[in-house]
Write a protein that holds these residues in place. Sequence first.
Motif, PDB file in Angstrom:
ATOM      1  N   PHE A  79       0.863  -1.174   0.000  1.00 49.56           N
ATOM      2  CA  PHE A  79       0.000   0.000   0.000  1.00 49.56           C
ATOM      3  C   PHE A  79       0.902   1.228   0.000  1.00 49.56           C
ATOM      4  CE2 PHE A  79       0.679  -1.094   4.442  1.00 49.56           C
ATOM      5  CZ  PHE A  79       0.864   0.125   5.099  1.00 49.56           C
ATOM      6  N   SER A  80       0.310   2.397  -0.184  1.00 43.26           N
ATOM      7  CA  SER A  80       1.083   3.628  -0.292  1.00 43.26           C
ATOM      8  C   SER A  80       0.539   4.671   0.667  1.00 43.26           C
ATOM      9  CB  SER A  80       1.018   4.150  -1.733  1.00 43.26           C
ATOM     10  OG  SER A  80       1.754   5.356  -1.861  1.00 43.26           O
ATOM     11  N   VAL A  81       1.441   5.466   1.248  1.00 45.91           N
ATOM     12  CA  VAL A  81       1.071   6.564   2.138  1.00 45.91           C
ATOM     13  C   VAL A  81       1.786   7.818   1.636  1.00 45.91           C
ATOM     14  CG1 VAL A  81       1.125   7.472   4.493  1.00 45.91           C
ATOM     15  CG2 VAL A  81       0.781   5.019   4.100  1.00 45.91           C
ATOM     16  N   GLU A  82       1.025   8.798   1.194  1.00 45.55           N
ATOM     17  CA  GLU A  82       1.578  10.048   0.666  1.00 45.55           C
ATOM     18  C   GLU A  82       2.643   9.784  -0.400  1.00 45.55           C
ATOM     19  OE1 GLU A  82       2.763  12.833   3.643  1.00 45.55           O
ATOM     20  OE2 GLU A  82       0.736  13.024   4.432  1.00 45.55           O
ATOM     21  N   GLY A  83       2.388   8.808  -1.234  1.00 46.46           N
ATOM     22  CA  GLY A  83       3.299   8.476  -2.316  1.00 46.46           C
ATOM     23  C   GLY A  83       4.476   7.602  -1.912  1.00 46.46           C
ATOM     24  N   VAL A  84       4.582   7.260  -0.633  1.00 47.15           N
ATOM     25  CA  VAL A  84       5.685   6.424  -0.157  1.00 47.15           C
ATOM     26  C   VAL A  84       5.234   4.966  -0.149  1.00 47.15           C
ATOM     27  CG1 VAL A  84       7.183   5.885   1.801  1.00 47.15           C
ATOM     28  CG2 VAL A  84       6.665   8.276   1.226  1.00 47.15           C
ATOM     29  N   ALA A 143      -5.662  -1.534   3.847  1.00 46.73           N
ATOM     30  CA  ALA A 143      -6.462  -0.314   3.853  1.00 46.73           C
ATOM     31  C   ALA A 143      -6.476   0.335   5.237  1.00 46.73           C
ATOM     32  CB  ALA A 143      -7.884  -0.627   3.398  1.00 46.73           C
ATOM     33  N   GLU A 144      -6.568  -0.486   6.286  1.00 47.57           N
ATOM     34  CA  GLU A 144      -6.642   0.084   7.634  1.00 47.57           C
ATOM     35  C   GLU A 144      -5.279   0.575   8.106  1.00 47.57           C
ATOM     36  OE1 GLU A 144      -8.742  -2.651  10.180  1.00 47.57           O
ATOM     37  OE2 GLU A 144     -10.615  -2.393   9.057  1.00 47.57           O
ATOM     38  N   CYS A 154      -1.408   5.142   9.206  1.00 44.59           N
ATOM     39  CA  CYS A 154      -0.146   5.778   8.835  1.00 44.59           C
ATOM     40  C   CYS A 154      -0.376   7.201   8.317  1.00 44.59           C
ATOM     41  CB  CYS A 154       0.575   4.941   7.782  1.00 44.59           C
ATOM     42  SG  CYS A 154       1.073   3.291   8.375  1.00 44.59           S
ATOM     43  N   GLU A 155      -1.444   7.400   7.587  1.00 44.86           N
ATOM     44  CA  GLU A 155      -1.747   8.738   7.087  1.00 44.86           C
ATOM     45  C   GLU A 155      -2.057   9.700   8.226  1.00 44.86           C
ATOM     46  OE1 GLU A 155      -3.573   7.575   2.666  1.00 44.86           O
ATOM     47  OE2 GLU A 155      -4.921   7.855   4.408  1.00 44.86           O
ATOM     48  N   CYS A 156      -2.758   9.225   9.241  1.00 44.42           N
ATOM     49  CA  CYS A 156      -3.038  10.072  10.407  1.00 44.42           C
ATOM     50  C   CYS A 156      -1.747  10.523  11.077  1.00 44.42           C
ATOM     51  CB  CYS A 156      -3.904   9.304  11.416  1.00 44.42           C
ATOM     52  SG  CYS A 156      -5.640   9.175  10.955  1.00 44.42           S
ATOM     53  N   GLN A 157      -0.801   9.612  11.214  1.00 49.09           N
ATOM     54  CA  GLN A 157       0.457   9.967  11.861  1.00 49.09           C
ATOM     55  C   GLN A 157       1.267  10.923  10.990  1.00 49.09           C
ATOM     56  OE1 GLN A 157       2.702   6.807  13.609  1.00 49.09           O
ATOM     57  NE2 GLN A 157       0.907   5.724  14.376  1.00 49.09           N
ATOM     58  N   ALA A 158       1.290  10.675   9.697  1.00 47.96           N
ATOM     59  CA  ALA A 158       2.055  11.546   8.798  1.00 47.96           C
ATOM     60  C   ALA A 158       1.538  12.982   8.858  1.00 47.96           C
ATOM     61  CB  ALA A 158       1.988  11.010   7.371  1.00 47.96           C
ATOM     62  N   ARG A 159       0.228  13.146   9.040  1.00 48.08           N
ATOM     63  CA  ARG A 159      -0.334  14.492   9.101  1.00 48.08           C
ATOM     64  C   ARG A 159       0.148  15.255  10.327  1.00 48.08           C
ATOM     65  NH1 ARG A 159      -4.987  11.986   6.741  1.00 48.08           N
ATOM     66  NH2 ARG A 159      -5.918  11.582   8.783  1.00 48.08           N
ATOM     67  N   VAL A 160       0.368  14.560  11.422  1.00 50.99           N
ATOM     68  CA  VAL A 160       0.857  15.233  12.631  1.00 50.99           C
ATOM     69  C   VAL A 160       2.220  15.858  12.385  1.00 50.99           C
ATOM     70  CG1 VAL A 160       1.663  14.855  15.006  1.00 50.99           C
ATOM     71  CG2 VAL A 160      -0.480  13.822  14.232  1.00 50.99           C
ATOM     72  N   PRO A 163      11.944   7.033   2.417  1.00 50.85           N
ATOM     73  CA  PRO A 163      11.483   6.843   1.040  1.00 50.85           C
ATOM     74  C   PRO A 163      10.640   5.585   0.839  1.00 50.85           C
ATOM     75  CG  PRO A 163      13.779   6.204   1.218  1.00 50.85           C
ATOM     76  CD  PRO A 163      13.396   6.766   2.555  1.00 50.85           C
ATOM     77  N   ARG A 164      10.727   4.614   1.754  1.00 47.85           N
ATOM     78  CA  ARG A 164       9.912   3.408   1.683  1.00 47.85           C
ATOM     79  C   ARG A 164       9.847   2.810   3.084  1.00 47.85           C
ATOM     80  NH1 ARG A 164      13.278  -1.354   0.918  1.00 47.85           N
ATOM     81  NH2 ARG A 164      11.442  -2.424   0.125  1.00 47.85           N
ATOM     82  N   TYR A 165       8.873   1.923   3.308  1.00 52.41           N
ATOM     83  CA  TYR A 165       8.700   1.353   4.646  1.00 52.41           C
ATOM     84  C   TYR A 165       8.365  -0.129   4.505  1.00 52.41           C
ATOM     85  CZ  TYR A 165       7.376   1.095   9.582  1.00 52.41           C
ATOM     86  OH  TYR A 165       7.316   0.792  10.921  1.00 52.41           O
ATOM     87  N   LEU A 166       8.928  -0.908   5.446  1.00 50.88           N
ATOM     88  CA  LEU A 166       8.772  -2.357   5.405  1.00 50.88           C
ATOM     89  C   LEU A 166       8.249  -2.857   6.744  1.00 50.88           C
ATOM     90  CD1 LEU A 166       9.325  -5.143   4.013  1.00 50.88           C
ATOM     91  CD2 LEU A 166      11.646  -5.014   4.966  1.00 50.88           C
ATOM     92  N   ILE A 167       7.173  -3.616   6.709  1.00 50.68           N
ATOM     93  CA  ILE A 167       6.617  -4.255   7.904  1.00 50.68           C
ATOM     94  C   ILE A 167       6.862  -5.754   7.788  1.00 50.68           C
ATOM     95  CG2 ILE A 167       4.517  -4.740   9.225  1.00 50.68           C
ATOM     96  CD1 ILE A 167       3.369  -2.106   8.116  1.00 50.68           C
TER      97      ILE A 167
END
Length: 591
Positions: A173-178, A197-198, A203-209, A216-220
């Motif tokens: 999935f992508s968050v703010e293009g990342v 989706a969830e 992640c988008e909520c946290q990025a807004r703060v 540049p990328r994230y791995l779970i």
Amino acid sequence: MHPAVRYRVSMPRPHSHLLEVEASFPGGPETVDAVLPVWTPGSYMVREFARQVQDVTAHAPDGSPLPVRRTDKRTWRVEAQGLAVTLRYRVYANELTVRTNHLDGSHAYFNGAATFLYTEATRTLEHHVAVDAPKGWRAFCALGQREDAFIARDYDELVDSPFEVGPHTPLTFSVEGVPHEVVVWGDTVQEPERLCAELQRICECQARVFGGLPMPRYLILLYLTDRGRGGLEHKASTALLFPRAGLSTGRGWEDLLTLVAHEYFHLWFIKRVKPRALVPFDYAQENYTTLLWAFEGATAYYDNLFVRRAGLMSAQRYLTRLGETLTLLRATPGRRVQTLSEASLVSWVKHYRPDENSPNSAISYYLKGEIVSALLDLEIRRATRDARSLDDVVRVLWERHGDGSGVPEEGVEAAASEVAGVDLTPFFDRALRTTEDLDYSVFAHVGLEVGSRMRESISDKGGTPPRGRTGEGRPKGWLGVTTRANGTISVVQEGSPAQDAGLYVEDELVALEGWRVDGNGLLGRCEDRRPGETVRLTVFRRDRLLDIPVVLGTKPAEAAWLARVENPTDAQKAAYQAWLGAPWEDAPGQA
């Protein structure tokens, strides 16, 4: 070509649990000391990773052997004679935790601190890692790649970038293009689209703060197991251990979301904004700070809150979970013994090394830190009439220390007072540096108060009001022990009737008044009796049968929940909505 440290990790015999590692260091010094960390950032305990290293040999560029000897628990000394040095060694990898290494026929997982020898002289050079994976397997890591290697700008970044190798197909999935990837081992996720989706919403909520993402990328990396739960944060990734059975329940799914939210928040708050005492990391020994209450406790506060902000948890459910945390704190006698500041400082010998006396002598900086952070958020909201909040504090710290320079020990308190516009020293003195019970009166700012009741069963976690059962108001007998499934005592609470009577940890409970009973049955039958009654307990102690009379005490009202105040004002209702983003009508009923 710029000088770099180069590694190659192979796993030709996965069933042996042995990683084959080759580490090459540039030439220069006459003597090279190759060392391994004793701990890994984010997990504050000396773990002695070198105990799993074996078969170390050293070689010159032409392949000829060089003398190598071990000088202490973590150091191998090579007589290099100015030449470039290649070390070859094996790492035993059969411990599946987020901090260690695991290799078997299904995958390989390895952490930098537990795998890669380094030298202090080359620590700031680029570190390259090539992975020789078995056929059909692929290596996953948050590091960027160049040709056939993963590239870390220095050893610290390498330590902060775990590897997973296996036949996996990642979720994306992508968050703010990342781009974000989720790699799952141990089972399949039944609702992968829902999970992505969830997680994206959280992640988008946290990025807004924070005004965007810092990587540049994230791995779970998600490891689904039969038991165990935990996570370890990294600068562009996280590793999570989670019980696979939990994903089939609503509470378990919610718990996974909060776990991811916790580790994701660490992208800013500990990985980039960190205590100055951890700058730079000293991998040879403990790194002491009193600020873990903030960096872990505030993160624990935010993990539920961000799931709520993402619309994936109701306000009512959020308050229930917060009430469960309040209950757990009340049920920990160690809160009267250890301050929160000290709990942060001595995590190295207390938090990660619990024993049967830990509940009586210590407090978790996660647990109490979460509650203190909630109270701090409300204190700031009250002082600024809801114009500012704890969000503003973490943003200030991000703006000033997000470059990795480190927050001084007094920095969090100073930033909070600055944002609040009032001196919060009295709040911090009580919350961090005394063992007094916390002041919960600030909940009134959002129209809430803390209620108390007795736990209604062994599994009762609090967080909800009493169910009004018959006899609920009658005092109940209390023994003051925690038992294991097999009936042995695991904890005897300080000052409890059990301690006064001489019951010990590891006593095996056999009978009450001559009738056989297990641990859960015993506690329930004690509650059926009245305080002051004497009961005869039969136990095995080191194979000896003993009868021990116990005078029961009064069961404490440990369970807590949050409820509406009577006759709330319009300001309280508005503050509640500003805090939880929900209308006042959704708030829980009165105590």
